[in-house]
Write a protein that holds these residues in place. Sequence first.
Motif, PDB file in Angstrom:
ATOM      1  N   ALA A  40       0.837  -1.207   0.000  1.00 40.25           N
ATOM      2  CA  ALA A  40       0.000   0.000   0.000  1.00 40.25           C
ATOM      3  C   ALA A  40       0.873   1.259   0.000  1.00 40.25           C
ATOM      4  N   ALA A  41       1.945   1.247   0.795  1.00 40.24           N
ATOM      5  CA  ALA A  41       2.849   2.402   0.835  1.00 40.24           C
ATOM      6  C   ALA A  41       3.503   2.624  -0.522  1.00 40.24           C
ATOM      7  N   LEU A  42       3.877   1.544  -1.206  1.00 42.09           N
ATOM      8  CA  LEU A  42       4.483   1.678  -2.524  1.00 42.09           C
ATOM      9  C   LEU A  42       3.538   2.354  -3.511  1.00 42.09           C
ATOM     10  N   VAL A  43       2.264   2.019  -3.440  1.00 36.58           N
ATOM     11  CA  VAL A  43       1.285   2.676  -4.312  1.00 36.58           C
ATOM     12  C   VAL A  43       1.276   4.175  -4.028  1.00 36.58           C
ATOM     13  N   LEU A  44       1.281   4.537  -2.742  1.00 37.84           N
ATOM     14  CA  LEU A  44       1.278   5.954  -2.385  1.00 37.84           C
ATOM     15  C   LEU A  44       2.560   6.661  -2.799  1.00 37.84           C
ATOM     16  N   TRP A  45       3.719   6.033  -2.554  1.00 39.90           N
ATOM     17  CA  TRP A  45       4.989   6.667  -2.936  1.00 39.90           C
ATOM     18  C   TRP A  45       5.036   6.879  -4.454  1.00 39.90           C
ATOM     19  N   GLY A  46       4.600   5.883  -5.219  1.00 39.01           N
ATOM     20  CA  GLY A  46       4.610   6.016  -6.676  1.00 39.01           C
ATOM     21  C   GLY A  46       3.688   7.118  -7.147  1.00 39.01           C
ATOM     22  N   GLU A  47       2.516   7.211  -6.521  1.00 38.71           N
ATOM     23  CA  GLU A  47       1.566   8.258  -6.887  1.00 38.71           C
ATOM     24  C   GLU A  47       2.130   9.630  -6.534  1.00 38.71           C
ATOM     25  N   ILE A  48       2.720   9.757  -5.371  1.00 39.34           N
ATOM     26  CA  ILE A  48       3.305  11.034  -4.949  1.00 39.34           C
ATOM     27  C   ILE A  48       4.463  11.419  -5.867  1.00 39.34           C
ATOM     28  N   ALA A  49       5.307  10.463  -6.214  1.00 41.84           N
ATOM     29  CA  ALA A  49       6.424  10.747  -7.122  1.00 41.84           C
ATOM     30  C   ALA A  49       5.902  11.225  -8.478  1.00 41.84           C
ATOM     31  N   GLY A  50       4.852  10.585  -8.973  1.00 41.20           N
ATOM     32  CA  GLY A  50       4.259  11.004 -10.239  1.00 41.20           C
ATOM     33  C   GLY A  50       3.705  12.414 -10.180  1.00 41.20           C
ATOM     34  N   ARG A  51       2.990  12.724  -9.106  1.00 43.18           N
ATOM     35  CA  ARG A  51       2.433  14.065  -8.944  1.00 43.18           C
ATOM     36  C   ARG A  51       3.533  15.108  -8.846  1.00 43.18           C
ATOM     37  N   HIS A  52       4.552  14.781  -8.067  1.00 43.29           N
ATOM     38  CA  HIS A  52       5.626  15.752  -7.878  1.00 43.29           C
ATOM     39  C   HIS A  52       6.375  16.037  -9.181  1.00 43.29           C
ATOM     40  N   SER A  53       6.487  15.048 -10.028  1.00 44.45           N
ATOM     41  CA  SER A  53       7.197  15.254 -11.294  1.00 44.45           C
ATOM     42  C   SER A  53       6.312  15.893 -12.351  1.00 44.45           C
ATOM     43  N   LEU A  91      -1.364   7.767 -10.811  1.00 39.99           N
ATOM     44  CA  LEU A  91      -1.964   6.548 -10.276  1.00 39.99           C
ATOM     45  C   LEU A  91      -1.325   5.318 -10.921  1.00 39.99           C
ATOM     46  N   ALA A  92      -1.059   5.385 -12.208  1.00 43.10           N
ATOM     47  CA  ALA A  92      -0.390   4.265 -12.888  1.00 43.10           C
ATOM     48  C   ALA A  92       0.997   4.046 -12.310  1.00 43.10           C
ATOM     49  N   TYR A  93       1.712   5.134 -12.035  1.00 43.17           N
ATOM     50  CA  TYR A  93       3.026   5.006 -11.393  1.00 43.17           C
ATOM     51  C   TYR A  93       2.881   4.301 -10.045  1.00 43.17           C
ATOM     52  N   GLY A  94       1.861   4.689  -9.304  1.00 43.41           N
ATOM     53  CA  GLY A  94       1.621   4.067  -8.006  1.00 43.41           C
ATOM     54  C   GLY A  94       1.319   2.584  -8.119  1.00 43.41           C
ATOM     55  N   LEU A  95       0.510   2.226  -9.101  1.00 43.13           N
ATOM     56  CA  LEU A  95       0.164   0.814  -9.282  1.00 43.13           C
ATOM     57  C   LEU A  95       1.383  -0.015  -9.702  1.00 43.13           C
ATOM     58  N   VAL A  96       2.223   0.553 -10.547  1.00 40.73           N
ATOM     59  CA  VAL A  96       3.443  -0.157 -10.933  1.00 40.73           C
ATOM     60  C   VAL A  96       4.341  -0.332  -9.708  1.00 40.73           C
ATOM     61  N   SER A  97       4.475   0.710  -8.902  1.00 41.87           N
ATOM     62  CA  SER A  97       5.268   0.597  -7.678  1.00 41.87           C
ATOM     63  C   SER A  97       4.709  -0.494  -6.770  1.00 41.87           C
ATOM     64  N   GLY A  98       3.388  -0.534  -6.640  1.00 42.03           N
ATOM     65  CA  GLY A  98       2.746  -1.560  -5.822  1.00 42.03           C
ATOM     66  C   GLY A  98       3.003  -2.963  -6.328  1.00 42.03           C
ATOM     67  N   MET A  99       3.173  -3.107  -7.642  1.00 43.86           N
ATOM     68  CA  MET A  99       3.451  -4.430  -8.213  1.00 43.86           C
ATOM     69  C   MET A  99       4.792  -4.985  -7.732  1.00 43.86           C
ATOM     70  N   PHE A 100       5.752  -4.109  -7.463  1.00 45.94           N
ATOM     71  CA  PHE A 100       7.023  -4.583  -6.904  1.00 45.94           C
ATOM     72  C   PHE A 100       6.784  -5.229  -5.538  1.00 45.94           C
ATOM     73  N   GLY A 101       5.936  -4.599  -4.736  1.00 44.06           N
ATOM     74  CA  GLY A 101       5.608  -5.163  -3.432  1.00 44.06           C
ATOM     75  C   GLY A 101       4.865  -6.487  -3.552  1.00 44.06           C
ATOM     76  N   ILE A 102       3.946  -6.570  -4.489  1.00 42.82           N
ATOM     77  CA  ILE A 102       3.215  -7.820  -4.700  1.00 42.82           C
ATOM     78  C   ILE A 102       4.173  -8.918  -5.147  1.00 42.82           C
ATOM     79  N   ALA A 103       5.143  -8.564  -5.976  1.00 42.41           N
ATOM     80  CA  ALA A 103       6.146  -9.554  -6.392  1.00 42.41           C
ATOM     81  C   ALA A 103       6.897 -10.095  -5.178  1.00 42.41           C
ATOM     82  N   LEU A 104       7.177  -9.236  -4.210  1.00 45.12           N
ATOM     83  CA  LEU A 104       7.869  -9.689  -2.998  1.00 45.12           C
ATOM     84  C   LEU A 104       6.979 -10.573  -2.129  1.00 45.12           C
TER      85      LEU A 104
END
Length: 177
Positions: free
Chosen positions: A135-148, A156-169
């Motif tokens: 869940a945190a990865l989704v938020l960090w990815g979303e925040i990084a996308g917004r900031h850039s 949101l897509a950035y957040g979902l991709v970030s979350g996929m790394f966590g799901i892989a783990l």
Amino acid sequence: MEADVRLDRPVASRRGWRAAMLALARNPVGSIYGTILADSVLAVEARYQLLLRDLIYAELVTVVVYWLAHVYAEFLGAPPTVNRRAGLRRLADTMAHEWSLVTASFVPLLAVLLAAAAGASVHTAALAGMWTGVAALVLWGEIAGRHSGRGAWTSLAYGLVSGMFGIALVLLRALLH
């Protein structure tokens, strides 16, 4: 004008839940690394640690050593400074900027502690920490996308991709256990 992804600006002007997340992690890119590292440690160490304190110790030591190594690598890769004082200032700035790698690992760790306090086993608490990390990865990815400067859907897509790394783990943990 190029977007600054380092988030060196103060967070006082930001509002709502994003302000709280940015106060915890000034650098969402570092936060992504820190959360992935925390989840990786939980995935592996939960198999070997029977005591909660040992799991927490392994998590904290690994994250701090990784942070130091990351700061060292960043420092070595930067151009040389003209004097010792400037070099020490650059080192301090790098350490402060990359500290989000450590603070982001506290999010899954807090979930581990809360789950253990609620009576979960070390293995179950580690899994709770890992899902919190997703869940945190989704938020960090979303925040990084917004900031850039990306739009809402792209962020949101950035957040979902970030979350996929966590799901892989989480899946890796399932394969290991």
